[in-house]
Design an enzyme around this catalytic site. Structure first.
Site, short mmCIF file in Angstrom:
data_model
loop_
_atom_site.label_atom_id
_atom_site.label_comp_id
_atom_site.label_asym_id
_atom_site.label_seq_id
_atom_site.Cartn_x
_atom_site.Cartn_y
_atom_site.Cartn_z
CB ALA A 84 -0.96 0.04 1.18
CB THR A 85 4.35 2.16 1.47
OG1 THR A 85 3.76 1.77 2.78
CG2 THR A 85 5.03 3.45 1.43
CG ASN A 94 -3.43 3.31 10.67
OD1 ASN A 94 -3.67 4.39 10.29
ND2 ASN A 94 -2.15 3.25 11.28
CD GLN A 139 -5.88 -1.44 9.33
OE1 GLN A 139 -6.27 -2.18 9.71
NE2 GLN A 139 -4.48 -1.22 9.52
CG HIS A 180 0.72 -6.81 5.14
ND1 HIS A 180 1.09 -6.43 6.64
CD2 HIS A 180 0.89 -5.64 4.62
CE1 HIS A 180 1.21 -5.25 6.56
NE2 HIS A 180 1.30 -4.68 5.27
CB CYS A 236 4.17 3.19 10.25
SG CYS A 236 3.91 1.78 8.91
CB THR A 238 9.70 -9.37 -13.18
OG1 THR A 238 10.49 -9.12 -14.21
CG2 THR A 238 9.25 -10.80 -13.28
N1 PLP Z 1 -2.12 2.80 5.21
C1 PLP Z 1 -2.70 2.11 6.22
C2 PLP Z 1 -3.81 2.63 7.08
C3 PLP Z 1 -2.04 1.22 6.67
O1 PLP Z 1 -2.44 0.40 8.16
C4 PLP Z 1 -0.82 0.45 6.29
C5 PLP Z 1 -0.10 -0.60 6.88
O2 PLP Z 1 0.62 -0.61 7.89
C6 PLP Z 1 -0.38 1.25 5.04
C7 PLP Z 1 -1.21 2.05 4.51
C8 PLP Z 1 0.84 0.77 4.36
O3 PLP Z 1 0.75 -0.56 3.83
P1 PLP Z 1 2.07 -1.23 3.59
O4 PLP Z 1 2.45 -1.99 4.78
O5 PLP Z 1 1.37 -2.47 2.42
O6 PLP Z 1 2.96 -0.48 2.97
#
Ligand code: PLP
Length: 374
Positions: free
Chosen positions: A71-72, A148, A176, A198, A323, A236
């Site tokens: 997601a990042t 989150n 989430q 994940h 994070c 890839t």
């Molecule tokens: N956005 C939210 C709300 C999250 O909870 C997270 C994960 O911790 C992320 C973004 C980032 O996701 P990723 O770990 O796949 O980079």
């Protein structure tokens, strides 16, 4: 190992997902970009099937999904991908994940104005503030659907209508919420949405960006190379992880009712046990409009980090988002909690593999740890 109650940070890999990933890793090692032989065709077919499964919980076509490393990266592509567009103004809520906040900080260095919209004490976006901010021409609004840390869900229908009325693109961080609740992008206009595998019992290191068909061809890539993923994300494809993502999404859809019921029951039971032990405790975030399994609990007077540290061998919980590490929570700050209230707050994330026995034991261990500290 400690009882795992940190499912908002990450979820265990579903054994059925792992099995599929192992089979694919062993048997189908072809590169989906190899167009001249069946190894490549098979791998491409696996990716196509997974793309359908990943798109399905959004009521979206497979062609709207771009696979990323998580997601990042999706968030970075959604936001930075608009760097060549105007107007040079973006909006976000004060309770976004760091992936959004830091990317927007970077956009400021590129000359963008970034405006933050506040939330009330339950974590709901201030819609009047949003509407008034949208009166100035704005390129993008980035909003976290389910927070989150505190779990609060936003009113996406209204936010989408406001954005459309003011000709502003809408990006949602749905990490989430994805596949845990009904999201129908065919009836609610969303331009971009970021999510990953994940948090839904799939593998780490794989995510996706939903791109509305109207926006197709409008984003500028942030990773350049072989032109994979319609030129938007070169590299890839990670076929086993993509297949695992698809399977995890399909399982969530298929088993949604029973999983939701079980997580709700466990969450209610856990809350009750903590409230019985600590009548002055309270829940941060919205009491009803919150994503399933998330509890953000304040027990006045405790040092939550110290308590979580003492418990580490018995129960895995957290004090804020994974994070944020040891940093104080900007989310709890935004809902108006004092430093003392933030210090006494911990987060519990209950997931589909938790059992009633674990919940009873974890609540007891947490209560004992708090009592020993006070
Ligand atoms: N956005 C939210 C709300 C999250 O909870 C997270 C994960 O911790 C992320 C973004 C980032 O996701 P990723 O770990 O796949 O980079």
């Amino acid at each position: 190992m400690p009882i795992y109650l940190d499912n908002n940070a990450s979820t265990p890999l579903d054994p059925r997902v792992l099995q599929i990933m192992l089979d694919i890793q062993k048997k189908y090692f072809g590169n989906p970009a190899s167009v001249l032989h069946s190894w490549g065709w098979q791998a491409e077919e696996i990716v196509n099937i997974a793309r359908e499964k990943v798109a399905s919980p959004l009521g979206a076509p497979a062609s709207s999904i771009i696979f990323t490393s998580g997601a990042t990266e999706s968030i970075n592509l959604a936001i930075q991908g608009l760097r060549n567009k105007s107007p040079k103004r973006m909006i976000a809520s004060a309770i976004e994940h760091k992936a959004v906040l830091d990317t927007l900080r970077y956009m400021e260095t590129l000359g963008f104005e970034v405006v933050q919209i506040g939330v009330n004490n339950l974590g709901e976006l201030d819609l009047d503030q949003l509407e008034s901010a949208l009166k100035t021409p704005t390129l993008l609004a980035s909003i976290i659907l389910a927070n989150n840390e505190i779990g609060t869900l936003q009113d996406i229908k209204t936010i989408s209508q406001l954005c459309q009325r003011h000709n502003c693109l809408l990006h949602l961080d749905i990490v989430q919420a994805y596949s845990k609740m009904v999201l129908d992008f065919s009836s609610t206009k969303v331009d971009l949405a970021s999510f990953n595998a994940h948090k839904i019992y799939g593998p780490k290191g794989i995510g996706a960006l939903y791109i509305h068909p109207d926006l197709s061809g409008e984003l500028t890539p942030i990773i350049w190379g072989g032109g994979h993923e319609r030129g938007l994300r070169s590299g890839t494809l990670n076929v086993p992880a993509i297949a695992g993502f698809g399977e995890a999404a399909a399982l969530m859809v298929r088993e949604c009712e029973e999983v939701t019921l079980s997580i709700r029951q466990l969450t209610t039971r856990f809350s009750k046990l903590i409230r019985e032990s600590f009548p002055s405790s309270c829940l941060n975030g919205h009491p009803a409009k919150r994503v399933i399994g998330n509890l953000n609990i304040q027990v006045p007077g405790i040092d939550a980090a110290q308590m979580a540290g003492r418990l580490a061998e018995k129960v895995a919980i957290s004090t804020s988002s994974a994070c944020m590490g040891a940093k104080s929570s900007h989310v709890l700050d935004a809902i108006g909690l004092s430093a003392e209230e933030i210090r006494s707050t911990f987060r519990v994330g209950i997931g589909r593999f938790n059992t009633p026995e674990e919940i009873e034991l974890a609540a007891k261990e947490i209560s004992d740890a708090i009592n020993k500290l006070s």
